[in-house]
Design a protein around this motif. Sequence first.
Motif: not given
Length: 264
Positions: A110-117, A121-123, A206-208
């Motif tokens: 999903s988009m949210a998974a790709m760009v954010d979740a 490393g938040k689990v 997000k990576a930054e």
Amino acid sequence: MTDSNLAATVHHSGGSYPVVAGWGILDDLGERLVDVGVRGAAYIITDENVMNPYGRRVQRSLQEAGIPAHCFIIPAGESSKSFELAQAIYHWLAERRAERGHTIISVPTSMAAMVDASIGGKVAINLPMAKNLVGAFYQPKGVFADAAALSTLGKRELAEGWAEAIKHGFILDAELVDVFEEHAEALMDVDPEISAEVIRRSMAIKAEVVSQDERETLGIRILLNYGHTIGHALESSTEYGRFLHGEGVSVGMMGQPAWLPRWA
Ligand code: GLY
């Protein structure tokens, strides 16, 4: 492998990892995982909606790259983020004799998974009182997103997913918001080039942020929680059954000024 699909590199206390998005990259996953150092067995944990269209392809790609891959299928939806399911997964891993050096794979479709979740490393699992209340920071070895997976999503899922990507624009990249406005139709039609490009740009933000504030202690990563105070309240007060996450966040962004982020 040289990678024109590389969006960013996340730097963290334990090393670094690549964040990659492209169109049709799923079938190269095995090779990509070997490149980031994956050795030994891998355990693909994914939901019943993702397993058939993508999980089997991932399994095949891993096996072709010499990585023995096993699959565990969970029910789709937020309610799977529970103690009970986490326990079932641990039992399954123990039965398979999983070891510390082995790898767990979850597939962001999903988009949210790709760009954010998937990045940072938040689990966590949910408790009835609140979302993501029990969890940890555990950085992955790499994030690989195939934008082609978005083309099987319905319009509602697509729209909710773009909310997290637009959020990155609102908090840190005003030009990204312009890109969304300009290409709204192409994005909802999942145009291969534009979708992958926008995903990479959003992933890079997000990576930054994660690279600057891995554990959300410096007042930087907390920016990513924009819209989440109200969003999470909507989700938990309706028992995670009424609002998709991005819908909650969208409502939350409307109700919370961008300069006043809260907790995730
Ligand atoms: N989804 C917010 C964060 O990863 O910090």
